[in-house]
Enzyme design. Structure first.
Site, mmCIF file in Angstrom:
data_model
loop_
_atom_site.group_PDB
_atom_site.id
_atom_site.type_symbol
_atom_site.label_atom_id
_atom_site.label_comp_id
_atom_site.label_asym_id
_atom_site.label_seq_id
_atom_site.Cartn_x
_atom_site.Cartn_y
_atom_site.Cartn_z
ATOM 1 N N THR A 16 3.111 7.616 3.508
ATOM 2 C CA THR A 16 4.277 7.852 2.647
ATOM 3 C C THR A 16 5.166 8.973 3.180
ATOM 4 O O THR A 16 6.365 8.992 2.893
ATOM 5 C CB THR A 16 3.856 8.164 1.202
ATOM 6 O OG1 THR A 16 3.101 9.378 1.148
ATOM 7 C CG2 THR A 16 3.014 7.022 0.633
ATOM 8 N N LEU A 72 8.784 9.767 -0.280
ATOM 9 C CA LEU A 72 8.888 8.877 -1.435
ATOM 10 C C LEU A 72 7.608 8.041 -1.469
ATOM 11 O O LEU A 72 7.512 7.013 -0.807
ATOM 12 C CB LEU A 72 10.133 8.007 -1.313
ATOM 13 C CG LEU A 72 10.616 7.323 -2.587
ATOM 14 C CD1 LEU A 72 10.859 8.319 -3.715
ATOM 15 C CD2 LEU A 72 11.891 6.540 -2.302
ATOM 16 N N HIS A 73 6.646 8.491 -2.253
ATOM 17 C CA HIS A 73 5.291 7.965 -2.166
ATOM 18 C C HIS A 73 5.128 6.559 -2.767
ATOM 19 O O HIS A 73 4.833 5.593 -2.063
ATOM 20 C CB HIS A 73 4.319 8.910 -2.867
ATOM 21 C CG HIS A 73 4.324 10.311 -2.362
ATOM 22 N ND1 HIS A 73 3.895 10.656 -1.092
ATOM 23 C CD2 HIS A 73 4.707 11.467 -2.967
ATOM 24 C CE1 HIS A 73 3.998 11.966 -0.932
ATOM 25 N NE2 HIS A 73 4.489 12.480 -2.046
ATOM 26 N N ASP A 74 5.252 6.465 -4.078
ATOM 27 C CA ASP A 74 4.806 5.263 -4.788
ATOM 28 C C ASP A 74 5.553 3.981 -4.412
ATOM 29 O O ASP A 74 4.939 2.907 -4.375
ATOM 30 C CB ASP A 74 4.883 5.483 -6.297
ATOM 31 C CG ASP A 74 3.854 6.488 -6.786
ATOM 32 O OD1 ASP A 74 2.857 6.708 -6.067
ATOM 33 O OD2 ASP A 74 4.032 7.042 -7.882
ATOM 34 N N CYS A 83 6.196 2.901 -1.682
ATOM 35 C CA CYS A 83 5.579 2.306 -0.494
ATOM 36 C C CYS A 83 4.548 1.251 -0.876
ATOM 37 O O CYS A 83 4.420 0.224 -0.184
ATOM 38 C CB CYS A 83 4.927 3.389 0.361
ATOM 39 S SG CYS A 83 6.095 4.523 1.140
#
Length: 308
Positions: free
Chosen positions: A191, A236-238, A240
């Site tokens: 991420t 921008l983690h989620d 992904c």
């Protein structure tokens, strides 16, 4: 055919953008959204999930779940997400919560599903998912894909050892890693390749869109730069995890084996990921290793901008 999908989340700024990405994508038929505490307390994460979904105009059941992990209270991350979880971005109040408890709602949907037909996506501490499968392990045969944003093979972001979601409920993550499924996982190492810089935001903002798109851009503008990224941007983690389901060609993926440290010491929550099969254990991960970041941001814009 669109994939029947359950999304378990803890909104959270990046969860909000992930939900809009999912709800703007015809490949996914999101049947249920379940919510835990995590990024902020359950009262805020449920309100945020309702507001995010409400802004799309979609009618999807949103069910509240765990207020704490299996073993301890959740730790919020207000320094990133703000006290309200959305970085101070105000959205209209969404529809009411659906009745029931998240783990029961997950089990109920899976019971009615055909074998290997449901995509389950976890974007926060996976307490709700673990409770569902621990109570009724046979339902694992209804799962087509289990996709998580969790863990790291290098350093963490909440402790030196652990990523935030894994650290908040490692026992729950251990349950999922031992279901006998190959879990598709987006770790911090992946991420952090989804790096949002001022230039990325400027390029995204050049695209016209509806209220959801403008809210997503406002959230991106509100997020603080990461010290780990030398204050040049933030990850921008989620989204992904959602993007992997929609566009797997954007990712380099390899099989790996993992376990999670559930001890009480400084390594609690560390995901020990054997990327090179040094221990000779059966793979329980489809590990996302590389990301086509320009393609990822193009996907975000293409799917969220047309939403209402």
């Amino acid at each position: 055919m669109p994939r029947t999908t359950i999304i378990d989340c803890d909104p959270g700024t990046d969860d909000a953008i992930a939900l809009w990405l999912a709800l703007g994508s015809p490949e996914l038929d999101v049947k249920l959204i379940t919510v835990a505490g995590g990024n902020v307390g359950l009262d805020r994460t449920t309100a945020n999930a309702r507001a995010v979904v409400g802004l799309t105009g979609r009618d999807i059941p949103i069910v509240a779940g765990a207020e704490r992990s299996l073993m301890a209270p959740f730790r919020a991350e207000t320094a990133v997400h703000g006290n309200d979880g959305l970085g101070g971005v105000v959205l209209p109040e969404g529809p009411p919560l659906a009745p029931g408890i998240a783990a029961d709602a997950i089990r109920g949907l899976l019971r009615e599903a055909a074998p290997a037909s449901v995509t389950v996506i976890g974007l926060g501490p996976v307490t709700n998912l673990a409770l569902a499968f621990a109570a009724e392990p046979a339902l694992v045969d209804r799962v087509q894909d289990l996709v998580l944003m969790s863990g790291a093979w290098s350093e963490g972001n909440i402790t030196p050892a652990a990523e935030f979601n894994a650290w908040n409920d490692p026992e729950a993550l251990a349950i999922l890693l031992n279901l006998g499924l190959k879990v598709a996982i987006a770790t911090l190492d992946l991420t952090f390749q989804a790096k949002v810089t001022p230039g990325v935001i400027e390029a995204l903002a050049a695209r016209e869109g509806g209220a959801c798109w403008h809210a997503a851009l406002a959230i991106l503008r509100a997020l603080p730069a990461s010290r780990r990224m030398h204050h040049e941007g933030f990850p921008l983690h989620d989204p992904c995890a959602i993007a992997w389901v929609l566009a797997p060609h954007l990712f380099g993926v390899k099989d790996a084996a993992a376990e999670v440290d559930c001890t009480a010491g400084p390594s609690r929550g560390r995901t020990v990921i054997d990327r090179w099969n040094r221990l000779g254990r059966p793979a329980n991960l489809a590990l996302m290793e590389t990301l086509d970041a320009p393609g990822f941001f193009d996907l975000l814009a293409a799917r969220i901008a047309p939403l209402p």
